[in-house]
Scaffold this active site. Structure first.
Site, mmCIF file in Angstrom:
data_model
loop_
_atom_site.group_PDB
_atom_site.id
_atom_site.type_symbol
_atom_site.label_atom_id
_atom_site.label_comp_id
_atom_site.label_asym_id
_atom_site.label_seq_id
_atom_site.Cartn_x
_atom_site.Cartn_y
_atom_site.Cartn_z
ATOM 1 N N LYS A 175 20.170 46.199 43.604
ATOM 2 C CA LYS A 175 19.896 44.757 43.609
ATOM 3 C C LYS A 175 21.050 44.036 44.300
ATOM 4 O O LYS A 175 22.106 43.823 43.719
ATOM 5 C CB LYS A 175 19.715 44.198 42.205
ATOM 6 N N GLY A 228 30.955 41.571 41.017
ATOM 7 C CA GLY A 228 30.559 40.176 40.913
ATOM 8 C C GLY A 228 31.538 39.378 40.079
ATOM 9 O O GLY A 228 32.692 39.770 39.886
ATOM 10 N N GLY A 229 31.069 38.271 39.530
ATOM 11 C CA GLY A 229 31.913 37.378 38.762
ATOM 12 C C GLY A 229 32.060 37.812 37.315
ATOM 13 O O GLY A 229 31.273 38.604 36.780
ATOM 14 N N ILE A 230 33.075 37.265 36.664
ATOM 15 C CA ILE A 230 33.403 37.698 35.314
ATOM 16 C C ILE A 230 32.314 37.311 34.308
ATOM 17 O O ILE A 230 32.027 38.068 33.370
ATOM 18 C CB ILE A 230 34.784 37.150 34.891
ATOM 19 N N GLU A 231 31.672 36.165 34.492
ATOM 20 C CA GLU A 231 30.615 35.769 33.549
ATOM 21 C C GLU A 231 29.402 36.688 33.689
ATOM 22 O O GLU A 231 28.765 37.044 32.695
ATOM 23 C CB GLU A 231 30.227 34.314 33.761
ATOM 24 N N GLY A 233 29.612 39.767 34.561
ATOM 25 C CA GLY A 233 30.044 41.000 33.915
ATOM 26 C C GLY A 233 29.890 40.953 32.420
ATOM 27 O O GLY A 233 29.438 41.919 31.790
ATOM 28 N N GLU A 385 39.988 32.177 39.730
ATOM 29 C CA GLU A 385 39.655 32.685 41.050
ATOM 30 C C GLU A 385 38.924 31.603 41.843
ATOM 31 O O GLU A 385 37.803 31.224 41.505
ATOM 32 C CB GLU A 385 38.784 33.940 40.925
#
Length: 493
Positions: A175, A228-231, A233, A385
């Site tokens: 994806k 990707g981004g921490i959220e 994750g 970031e």
């Protein structure tokens, strides 16, 4: 959209709902293409196809030499289509063509590396100190792997997942990021051309919050890998708990670039520009935190700002372009807000901090390379970031202070140290809590060297031998060649 863009169980198919998503060129805001958006049912169908191909198909037990040969064929096809793929990457991301060409070359090298490694990592014998026993470690594929890519390097970082996953014998559901799907589609077409069996590789497109989360939530997925981004994750980790699936996460960074006074001034300065502004700073390992020794700080900042103001922005397809546009108008607005907030907190704007004024850049999502001096560790622009063409500058007076500043972050993906003192370089590199540390270099990646971060930069490693191990289970097989009763329990009489 001229052809179906979902790939499920060996067939290209259109969205069952008819929904599509526009692919926009960041350089001028024009629509490049439209791609299908998978329905919930199609996401589940892709998972089911991968599950069946793993549980009942031949791929997991295909000899490694055959899997390796397929990866080599993919590398050949990537090199054949290099210019076409690079153009699609540039149209989709806004990055300069020369960078896209480098990316395609790197992707081919990743496939060749894992083609070579897969045939050499078959397992090992274990010494039992018993001549009547054989003990060995065998490596087996994990199962169905969901591979979720980012928008900044959509082809390169998907390849870091696909190549080792297939080399190990897994089946996959890919994806890509919703805004940058084009080169992932091309890669899947090359995998199909190379002869990958039906169901082994599947491709679904759509928003991460729905399509990506469905992959994380599925009990039929054994591993999920996200860049990707921490959220995102955090959300995938919650989903992965449903069946305690294996998780690999690369969640970005806030990378310190430390320059000592004895470093070669010109070389360190040139690399500071590249580290901060390559791909307009939309790089997880960007050298966005410049930490400069007091002795040279003022001169370094002044020259950095002067050169940042000279960086040529432009359309990615223009061979003269040095830095391209940001990915979307929304992302540019986010970057602008960080810069405005930093100035409000006391940072000094040395360069940039605005949109370009050239008429031919007004339709694109451009932002001038920005240098912020007089920054302090507590500032939001230092802690979070930004993911744009913004470099902050902090200063230090001692080696210990430089290391403390470099480690004062929730992230730990990468960092660099510039010095002529070899001993100091090694000391600082050892003390920095980051997954990659460059000494007198920046942004160097090798397929054979592990990549990943400490702390909130993620879990696990990509590339290198460990990148293959992420997609394998280690099984201990112990065999007695002279089986006999143990006599532990005396119930025989």
């Amino acid at each position: 959209m001229t052809v179906p863009s979902l790939f499920i169980e060996g067939e290209w198919t259109a969205s069952l709902s008819g929904e599509s998503s526009a692919v926009v060129n960041p350089s001028d805001g024009s629509m490049v293409d439209e791609v299908d958006v998978a329905t919930d049912g199609q996401v589940q169908a892709a998972i089911a196809a991968a599950r069946t191909a793993f549980d009942a198909g031949a791929w997991p037990t295909t000899p490694t030499i055959e899997r390796s040969a397929l990866l080599d064929r993919v590398a050949d096809l990537l090199e054949r289509d290099r210019e076409e793929i690079a153009r699609a990457e540039t149209l989709n991301t806004g990055k300069a063509m020369r960078e896209s060409r480098w990316d395609v070359g790197d992707v081919a090298r990743v496939f060749r590396y894992y083609a070579d490694l897969a045939d050499k990592e078959a397992g090992r014998l274990v010494d039992t100190s018993d001549p009547s026993a054989i003990s060995r470690i065998a490596y087996e594929p994990i199962g169905v792997c969901a591979l979720i890519g980012p928008w900044n390097y959509p082809l390169l970082q998907v390849s870091w997942k696909v190549a080792p996953a297939l080399a190990a014998g897994n089946t996959v559901v890919i994806k890509p990021a919703q805004v940058t799907p084009l080169t992932a589609i091309h890669l899947v077409r090359l995998l199909e051309e190379a002869g990958v069996p039906a169901g082994v590789v599947n491709l679904v497109l759509g928003p991460g919050g729905r399509v990506g989360q469905a992959l994380a939530d599925s009990r039929d997925v054994d591993l999920i890998s996200l860049t990707g981004g921490i959220e995102a994750g955090r959300a995938l980790l919650r989903g992965a708990a449903v069946n305690i699936k294996r998780v690999a996460l690369e969640l970005g960074g806030k990378s310190p670039n430390i320059v000592f006074a004895d470093a070669n001034f010109e070389t360190a300065l040139d690399n500071a520009l590249t580290g901060a502004f390559l791909h307009s700073g939309q790089v997880c390992s960007a050298g966005c935190r410049l930490i400069v020794e007091d002795v040279i700080h003022d001169a370094f900042v002044a020259e950095l700002g002067r050169r940042a103001d000279r960086i040529r922005l432009g359309h990615g397809l223009d061979e003269r372009t040095e830095a391209g546009a940001l990915i979307t108008a929304e992302h540019r607005a986010k970057v602008e807000a960080y810069v405005e907030g930093a100035v409000a907190e006391g940072a000094r704007l040395v360069a940039g901090g605005r949109r370009p004024t050239e008429p031919d850049l007004q339709a694109g999502f451009f932002y001038r390379p920005t240098v912020l001096a007089d920054c302090r560790p507590g500032m939001r622009v230092i802690r979070e970031e930004v993911f744009g063409p913004v470099v902050t500058v902090e200063r230090f007076g001692s080696e210990d202070e430089a290391v403390a500043l470099g480690n004062d972050t929730d992230y730990g993906l990468a960092g660099a140290v510039w010095t002529a003192d070899a001993g100091r370089a090694q000391r600082v590199a050892q003390r920095l809590r980051h997954g990659t540390v460059w000494i007198n270099a920046y942004n160097v990646y090798l397929p054979q060297a592990e990549w990943g971060g400490f702390k909130q930069s993620g879990i696990g490693r990509e590339l290198g031998p460990t990148g293959l191990d992420e997609y394998r289970e280690a099984k201990h097989i112990y065999q007695s060649t002279a089986p006999a009763p143990t006599g532990w329990f005396g119930g025989g009489d």
